[in-house]
Enzyme design. Sequence first.
Site, PDB file in Angstrom:
ATOM      1  CG  PHE A   1      37.857  33.447  50.078  1.00 16.05           C
ATOM      2  CD1 PHE A   1      38.263  32.121  50.074  1.00 16.05           C
ATOM      3  CD2 PHE A   1      38.767  34.413  50.489  1.00 16.05           C
ATOM      4  CE1 PHE A   1      39.537  31.765  50.476  1.00 16.05           C
ATOM      5  CE2 PHE A   1      40.048  34.080  50.885  1.00 16.05           C
ATOM      6  CZ  PHE A   1      40.433  32.753  50.880  1.00 16.05           C
TER       7      PHE A   1
ATOM      8  N   PRO B   1      25.280  31.348  37.561  1.00 10.53           N
ATOM      9  CG  PRO B   1      26.265  29.408  36.713  1.00 10.53           C
ATOM     10  CD  PRO B   1      25.835  30.798  36.325  1.00 10.53           C
ATOM     11  CG  ASP B   2      26.512  31.042  44.605  1.00  7.86           C
ATOM     12  OD1 ASP B   2      27.583  30.420  44.729  1.00  7.86           O
ATOM     13  OD2 ASP B   2      26.147  31.943  45.355  1.00  7.86           O
ATOM     14  CB  ILE B   3      30.547  28.190  40.965  1.00  8.27           C
ATOM     15  CG1 ILE B   3      30.244  28.800  39.592  1.00  8.27           C
ATOM     16  CG2 ILE B   3      31.413  26.948  40.826  1.00  8.27           C
ATOM     17  CD1 ILE B   3      31.365  29.601  39.000  1.00  8.27           C
TER      18      ILE B   3
ATOM     19  CG  ASN C   1      36.419  40.817  39.859  1.00  8.21           C
ATOM     20  OD1 ASN C   1      37.556  40.547  40.211  1.00  8.21           O
ATOM     21  ND2 ASN C   1      35.560  39.889  39.437  1.00  8.21           N
TER      22      ASN C   1
ATOM     23  CE  LYS D   1      27.200  32.202  48.391  1.00 12.49           C
ATOM     24  NZ  LYS D   1      28.026  32.592  47.256  1.00 12.49           N
TER      25      LYS D   1
ATOM     26  CE  LYS E   1      35.447  49.995  19.877  1.00  8.69           C
ATOM     27  NZ  LYS E   1      36.324  50.965  19.257  1.00  8.69           N
TER      28      LYS E   1
HETATM   29  O1  PMT Z   1      42.641  37.905  43.998  1.00  7.14           O
HETATM   30  P1  PMT Z   1      43.200  38.892  45.011  1.00  7.14           P
HETATM   31  O2  PMT Z   1      43.553  40.223  44.390  1.00  7.14           O
HETATM   32  O3  PMT Z   1      44.338  38.310  45.815  1.00  7.14           O
HETATM   33  O4  PMT Z   1      42.041  39.235  46.037  1.00  7.14           O
HETATM   34  C1  PMT Z   1      41.536  38.238  46.883  1.00  7.14           C
HETATM   35  C2  PMT Z   1      40.017  38.325  46.993  1.00  7.14           C
HETATM   36  C3  PMT Z   1      39.621  39.613  47.683  1.00  7.14           C
HETATM   37  C4  PMT Z   1      39.360  38.237  45.611  1.00  7.14           C
HETATM   38  C5  PMT Z   1      39.591  37.057  47.837  1.00  7.14           C
HETATM   39  O5  PMT Z   1      40.190  37.118  49.098  1.00  7.14           O
HETATM   40  C6  PMT Z   1      38.083  36.977  47.981  1.00  7.14           C
HETATM   41  O6  PMT Z   1      37.469  37.590  48.835  1.00  7.14           O
HETATM   42  N1  PMT Z   1      37.452  36.174  47.091  1.00  7.14           N
HETATM   43  C7  PMT Z   1      35.988  36.066  47.009  1.00  7.14           C
HETATM   44  C8  PMT Z   1      35.461  37.185  46.160  1.00  7.14           C
HETATM   45  C9  PMT Z   1      33.949  37.122  45.997  1.00  7.14           C
HETATM   46  O7  PMT Z   1      33.463  37.005  44.902  1.00  7.14           O
HETATM   47  O8  PMT Z   1      33.272  37.141  47.129  1.00  7.14           O
HETATM   48  P2  PMT Z   1      31.635  37.085  47.239  1.00  7.14           P
HETATM   49  O9  PMT Z   1      31.365  37.407  48.651  1.00  7.14           O
HETATM   50  O10 PMT Z   1      31.025  37.914  46.169  1.00  7.14           O
HETATM   51  O11 PMT Z   1      31.302  35.590  46.917  1.00  7.14           O
HETATM   52  C10 PMT Z   1      31.172  34.597  47.934  1.00  7.14           C
HETATM   53  C11 PMT Z   1      31.739  33.296  47.476  1.00  7.14           C
HETATM   54  O12 PMT Z   1      30.947  32.741  46.430  1.00  7.14           O
HETATM   55  C12 PMT Z   1      33.160  33.331  46.953  1.00  7.14           C
HETATM   56  O13 PMT Z   1      33.792  32.169  47.439  1.00  7.14           O
HETATM   57  C13 PMT Z   1      32.997  33.249  45.445  1.00  7.14           C
HETATM   58  O14 PMT Z   1      34.095  32.580  44.832  1.00  7.14           O
HETATM   59  C14 PMT Z   1      31.725  32.413  45.315  1.00  7.14           C
HETATM   60  N2  PMT Z   1      30.907  32.718  44.134  1.00  7.14           N
HETATM   61  C15 PMT Z   1      30.369  33.942  43.961  1.00  7.14           C
HETATM   62  C16 PMT Z   1      29.543  34.177  42.879  1.00  7.14           C
HETATM   63  C17 PMT Z   1      29.274  33.145  41.981  1.00  7.14           C
HETATM   64  N3  PMT Z   1      28.496  33.332  40.925  1.00  7.14           N
HETATM   65  N4  PMT Z   1      29.822  31.938  42.168  1.00  7.14           N
HETATM   66  C18 PMT Z   1      30.631  31.703  43.213  1.00  7.14           C
HETATM   67  O15 PMT Z   1      31.145  30.600  43.376  1.00  7.14           O
END
Ligand code: PMT
Length: 448
Positions: free
Chosen positions: A369, A351-353, A256, A387, A335
């Site tokens: 976030f 997994p959702d960490i 991403n 969560k 490949k």
């Molecule tokens: O890195 P930059 O270019 O500075 O950009 C910053 C950012 C946009 C990446 C940052 O501000 C941000 O939004 N980070 C969270 C990105 C994300 O994956 O969001 P989400 O809404 O999909 O996930 C929600 C939360 O669950 C996040 O805290 C994520 O870290 C966490 N997560 C998601 C999936 C997963 N399998 N495990 C997780 O822990």
Amino acid sequence: MLLVVCPRWFDSRLVPRGCVLFDSTDASLRYNRDRFILLESVRTDCIVTQQAATKILLGISGGIAAYKTPDLIRRLRERNAEVEVVMTRAAESFVTPLSLQAVCGRSVRSALLDPQAEAGMDHIELARWADHLLVAPASAHLLARLALGLADDLLTTLALATTAPVWLAPAMNHQMWLHPATQANVQLLSARGCVLLGPGSGSQACGEIGPGRMLEPLDIAERLLAPRPQCMAGRHVLITAGPTQEAIDPVRYIGNRSSGKMGYALAAAFTELGARVTLVSGPTALACPLGVERVSIESAGQLYEAVMQRVQTCSLFVATAAVADYRPQDVVATKIKKEASSLTLTLVRNPDILAEVAALPEAPFTVGFAAETDAVEQHAMEKLQAKGLDMIAANLVGAEHGGFGADDNALIVLWHAGRQVFPMMPKVRLGKELAKLIADRYAASLAN
Ligand code: PMT
């Protein structure tokens, strides 16, 4: 009887009459970096302590503002700082080593390999000695050399060798300051954790008016030596940042657009608040902020392992990483050839960490976030609740400004009893604002 405990250098004239001066080198006293702790065996009615002198390595580069550095040294010393001076060759054209030596009371260095200086305190020892490296004035050329990581004289070598916070007081013509090359260097240095002091704006030595004046010595000294809130001292903060890469075959992955800037800014900000910070980071082009321990990972699975190994010792967990929700079920060993007209990949959930950390029996204060393309606040609130988080910072992504990869960002931060909006600003500044808010909410959670 009053017993005054103080380090050896304490000015005995400051000790009130009738007090007994107690040398802190006494075995019954334990030295604890910058304060003195009295052990039980010593009886006392009153203790006067004085902070140990702050050790400042002042780097002077070539610019007309260098004429202000004797005054700067005086201002720093008035505030209980010990100052060692290192000059670039160009700086010697603007201020003489002799004047600087007279005000700082120590010999001034400029040569990288000076047998005499190295016999006293070699340059690595000098880099370790410093509590702060202050470069004032920091010319455009010096900023460029620091950004490149050059070590072609004593000052730039020290800047690479020290782990102390680096403060930069730029001074140059306003067009030079506004040039995209200088601005890019400044942004890079800020992202690495260097703190900018100024520049100020006004009339310049060249007769023009604009930004690029070095701040006044008093202002620099006060900002550098201002008591800083170390509200996170003794706390371990675990932060995830950057993207994950989910392998498809040996050369391809699902990734991403996260650059890591938001998470790295937060890591630097929590370090400034006194925390021990571990940054679990996906692949980024960013330098690790000073004082931060970085653990590099690639996939969501590795991120999960790295977090779970460390989460037990942390007080606060902040998940800024953009973690892949899915990964290819099977990683192809060689490949994949483009033989078929279409290719189907089966993806399985990662997994959702964040959710797993929040659900731990002894969960740290957990901050997530939310990256949303629409209904930002509503989706973020759903994630906060689903969560079981303490806080969530939501940002709009996929828009023209902010979000993934950008230098700026805006956030809506939610917790169970409140919300705060941070407008669009540089991620470095936003990191500081958010770290302070998280630290406040964390402190409030302890008080309840
Ligand atoms: O890195 P930059 O270019 O500075 O950009 C910053 C950012 C946009 C990446 C940052 O501000 C941000 O939004 N980070 C969270 C990105 C994300 O994956 O969001 P989400 O809404 O999909 O996930 C929600 C939360 O669950 C996040 O805290 C994520 O870290 C966490 N997560 C998601 C999936 C997963 N399998 N495990 C997780 O822990």
